[in-house]
Write a protein that holds these residues in place. Structure first.
Motif, mmCIF file in Angstrom:
data_model
loop_
_atom_site.group_PDB
_atom_site.id
_atom_site.type_symbol
_atom_site.label_atom_id
_atom_site.label_comp_id
_atom_site.label_asym_id
_atom_site.label_seq_id
_atom_site.Cartn_x
_atom_site.Cartn_y
_atom_site.Cartn_z
ATOM 1 N N LEU A 113 0.834 -1.201 0.000
ATOM 2 C CA LEU A 113 0.000 0.000 0.000
ATOM 3 C C LEU A 113 0.875 1.260 0.000
ATOM 4 O O LEU A 113 1.744 1.434 0.854
ATOM 5 C CB LEU A 113 -0.932 -0.005 1.223
ATOM 6 N N GLY A 114 0.641 2.121 -0.977
ATOM 7 C CA GLY A 114 1.437 3.338 -1.108
ATOM 8 C C GLY A 114 2.750 3.114 -1.842
ATOM 9 O O GLY A 114 3.478 4.064 -2.109
ATOM 10 N N ARG A 115 3.060 1.845 -2.147
ATOM 11 C CA ARG A 115 4.301 1.528 -2.876
ATOM 12 C C ARG A 115 4.001 0.546 -4.000
ATOM 13 O O ARG A 115 4.847 -0.272 -4.345
ATOM 14 C CB ARG A 115 5.292 0.835 -1.941
ATOM 15 N N GLU A 116 2.813 0.639 -4.535
ATOM 16 C CA GLU A 116 2.370 -0.334 -5.525
ATOM 17 C C GLU A 116 3.340 -0.444 -6.698
ATOM 18 O O GLU A 116 3.900 0.548 -7.155
ATOM 19 C CB GLU A 116 0.981 0.061 -6.070
ATOM 20 N N ARG A 118 3.697 -1.036 -10.557
ATOM 21 C CA ARG A 118 2.825 -0.912 -11.712
ATOM 22 C C ARG A 118 3.362 -1.742 -12.858
ATOM 23 O O ARG A 118 4.540 -2.067 -12.906
ATOM 24 C CB ARG A 118 2.700 0.545 -12.125
ATOM 25 N N PHE A 126 -1.052 4.125 -17.193
ATOM 26 C CA PHE A 126 -2.435 4.325 -16.794
ATOM 27 C C PHE A 126 -2.722 3.785 -15.394
ATOM 28 O O PHE A 126 -3.867 3.704 -14.983
ATOM 29 C CB PHE A 126 -3.401 3.709 -17.816
ATOM 30 N N GLY A 127 -1.683 3.356 -14.711
ATOM 31 C CA GLY A 127 -1.860 2.975 -13.309
ATOM 32 C C GLY A 127 -2.226 1.520 -13.094
ATOM 33 O O GLY A 127 -2.635 1.151 -12.000
ATOM 34 N N PHE A 128 -2.079 0.686 -14.121
ATOM 35 C CA PHE A 128 -2.417 -0.715 -13.936
ATOM 36 C C PHE A 128 -1.425 -1.387 -12.995
ATOM 37 O O PHE A 128 -0.219 -1.205 -13.133
ATOM 38 C CB PHE A 128 -2.457 -1.449 -15.281
ATOM 39 N N LEU A 129 -1.974 -2.159 -12.047
ATOM 40 C CA LEU A 129 -1.136 -2.762 -11.014
ATOM 41 C C LEU A 129 -0.562 -4.086 -11.473
ATOM 42 O O LEU A 129 -1.222 -4.866 -12.167
ATOM 43 C CB LEU A 129 -1.969 -2.991 -9.751
ATOM 44 N N ASN A 131 -0.123 -7.058 -10.069
ATOM 45 C CA ASN A 131 -0.482 -7.868 -8.894
ATOM 46 C C ASN A 131 0.355 -9.131 -8.785
ATOM 47 O O ASN A 131 0.714 -9.554 -7.696
ATOM 48 C CB ASN A 131 -1.974 -8.218 -8.935
ATOM 49 N N MET A 134 3.757 -8.216 -7.444
ATOM 50 C CA MET A 134 3.718 -7.871 -6.024
ATOM 51 C C MET A 134 3.560 -9.117 -5.163
ATOM 52 O O MET A 134 4.188 -9.248 -4.110
ATOM 53 C CB MET A 134 2.577 -6.882 -5.750
#
Lengths: 267, 355
Positions: A113-116, A118, A126-129, A131, A134
């Motif tokens: 959280l806050g350090r995703e 991308r 465009f902000g795609f994570l 996942n 991570m």
């Protein structure tokens, strides 16, 4: 091991050294010239009665609140943390008294959280994570630190209090490269869960990262600490060696019933 | 607490998708029951492509409002002002459109020589009004640190008041008919394509495209992740360095923007901007989001659920009209569905969660 005087060059270089920290809240002097040192690979327990200034000291050291006087030397340099973010950028992580997790998110989302991370390229723009990345990184790091977080994919709201605290501790440990502060991490936990957090603290120390552990629970403190710093009314009144000192010594230092024993304890 | 992380990951994956299916299934079941009942009563009059098409068209406006308010509610906020934003946007769009489509004499005689300028300008003005209203909500909430309920209850009145002041309380008519004929009701479906006649109008297409984009944004991007995190624990989000106020400002702006688009849709479809209708659309949208599984306490909700939630009142009204029952029963039915849906959802969560 006197850590209250001038810098000790014949010892290892402290990771963090705070000198003469003073903090006022209006007319109240919450910290009155506190000296506090954290050495590599040690667990320092910070104890004291309610209102002794433990949380205030931690908040100052982790950039949550500014201090009025005194200086902080981190990794050999004078630092001023203007925000918790600032302290985190220096490798200092904190596990808070009230769980600072988002219960509706899963463990991986909380840890990042806050350090995703991308995704690469246009999707990342465009902000795609990422996942998958991570999750893999979480598993890898937790394995390295020998931390066990159960059920990575479940929303934390469905886990027990101890399991949630495990995630909060794991997050701090995973990101802390210098120091982990733990403000009463076991206050809300049962016996078994407390044991697993204490175990985790030792594991973290074994990786070389020092831990500052705040607790009211004397048996816990004596079990896990390498050094005990006692605060009373905003001042450091004693430093105890848990190998030689007793719980009674610690309690008398905290309550101020016998300063003599207290100041003799750690020397 | 002792299982390996790797194992845990594999164990939990199917479970997780099962819960998310369960979360939406109740709303789907309700929708299916409603469809089945009306089909049993009216057969193909209800269950036909044409009628399904009508339902899609009628859902588009409520869908936009519901999506906007879903984002807001997931952050544990609320936006009551969306109905007034819709009305104000439609009114401003209509006024600007008329003003720039010709001189006063010309437009009074229903002549619109410069409508090629007036119409786009009007539509743009409507959308801008939506964005501005949303930014205003967001700024008041984050700068003055006031509860979103109070702020948007206030602006609900303010924005509606502005719309009434602009119109003198009457309906704005006399917009260029081209807004309806050439834009709002233009059929994008080629006649007889795939052997069917379908009404594929721009407002409907835009609404469902926005729904698709929103679903992806909410579930797969950092924007979505922060939206859930703030609703779940705003203090924790602040502590990890998320700029919570900035994110909330964006969220309320999105809500205002979508309400503004819903406002110009009104103009595109009906050719008028009325201050009298849509006043309860805010509650309809909030109900739809909540029926779709969005928690008013924040941290929970999906666009998919909200889409289903938005269909329920529209399908109910449509079916009641077809069966000849007074459509006022729609309000009764939606109210009951809302209460039952939340009750069942709460029970399910209590069984699952430990907080």
């Amino acid at each position: 091991m006197d850590t209250r005087g001038a810098p000790e060059h014949h010892h290892v270089t402290p990771v963090l050294q705070a000198r003469g920290i003073v903090k006022h809240f209006g007319a109240v002097k919450a910290l009155n010239g506190v000296d506090f040192t954290v050495n590599p690979g040690e667990v320092v327990a910070l104890i004291g009665d309610n209102g002794a200034g433990k949380s205030t000291l931690v908040n100052v050291l982790t950039g949550v609140i500014p201090h009025d006087e005194g200086e902080m030397i981190f990794d050999g340099e004078v630092v001023h943390f203007s925000s918790p973010q600032d302290a985190r950028d220096h490798g200092i992580e904190t596990v808070y008294q009230d769980l600072a997790i988002a219960p509706h998110l899963d463990a991986v989302a909380n840890i990042f959280l806050g350090r995703e991370k991308r995704m690469g390229g246009i999707a990342g723009f465009f902000g795609f994570l990422d996942n998958k990345g991570m999750t893999e990184e979480t598993i890898e790091n937790l394995h390295r630190l020998n931390v066990r977080v159960p059920q990575l994919g479940r929303r934390l709201v469905t886990l027990s209090g101890g399991q949630r605290q495990g995630v909060a501790v794991a997050r701090a440990v995973m990101w802390a490269s210098k120091i982990v502060f733990m403000d009463e991490p076991t206050a809300a936990l049962g016996v078994a869960q407390t044991q697993s957090v204490l175990h985790l603290i030792k594991e973290v120390r074994n990786t070389g990262t020092p831990v500052v552990f705040i607790s009211h629970n004397m048996p816990n403190v004596f079990e896990v600490a390498d050094r005990i710093v006692v605060l009373r009314l905003g001042e450091v009144v004693a430093e105890l060696d848990p190998k030689t000192a007793t719980i009674d010594d610690a309690v008398s230092a905290m309550t101020g019933s016998s300063r003599k024993i207290a100041s003799a304890g750690g020397r | 607490m002792a299982s390996q992380p790797e194992q845990a990951k594999h164990e939990e994956k199917p479970k997780r998708s099962l819960t998310s299916v369960l979360a939406n299934s109740f709303t789907l079941v309700i929708l299916a029951i409603i469809v089945l009942v009306f089909t049993a009563l009216k057969g193909t009059t209800f269950l036909s492509l044409t009628n399904f098409n009508n339902i899609l068209v009628d859902t588009s406006q409520l869908l936009l409002l519901t999506i906007g308010v879903t984002f807001v509610i997931i952050t544990a906020g609320i936006d009551l002002s969306i109905s007034s934003i819709l009305i104000l946007s439609a009114v401003v769009a209509a006024k600007v459109m008329i003003r720039y489509s010709g001189t006063y004499e010309q437009t009074s005689n229903y002549e619109f020589p410069t409508q090629n300028i007036g119409i786009p300008l009007g539509l743009l003005a409507g959308v801008l009004v939506g964005i501005l209203c949303g930014i205003t909500n967001g700024l008041i909430i984050t700068k003055l640190q006031l509860p979103p309920f109070i702020v948007t209850l206030g602006t609900l009145g303010v924005y509606l008041g502005f719309a009434q002041l602009l119109t003198g309380g009457t309906t704005v008519a006399g917009v260029p008919p081209a807004i309806q004929n050439d834009i709002g009701l233009r059929n994008l479906w080629p006649a007889g394509f795939l052997g069917v006649n379908f009404r594929l109008i721009p407002p409907m297409v835009i609404a469902f495209v926005i729904a698709g984009i929103s679903a992806v944004v909410l579930s797969r991007t950092r924007f979505g992740r922060y939206t859930y995190a703030i609703g779940s624990n705003a203090a924790a989000a602040r502590r990890v360095g998320i700029n919570v106020d900035w994110h909330l400002l964006k969220i309320y702006t999105v809500s205002g923007l979508l309400a503004g688009i819903a406002g110009i849709f009104d103009l595109m479809r009906f050719g008028t901007a009325s201050v009298g209708t849509h006043q309860a659309d805010n509650l309809a949208a909030i109900s739809a989001a909540v029926i779709g599984g969005t928690s008013l306490f924040g941290g929970l909700g999906t666009i998919g659920g909200s889409v289903i939630g938005a269909f329920i009142p529209v399908v109910l009204r449509n079916g009641l009209v077809i069966t000849g029952v007074q459509s006022f029963w729609q309000n009764v039915a939606v109210g009951v569905v809302l209460i039952v849906a939340v009750w069942l959802d709460q029970r399910r969560r209590k069984a699952e969660e430990r907080i």
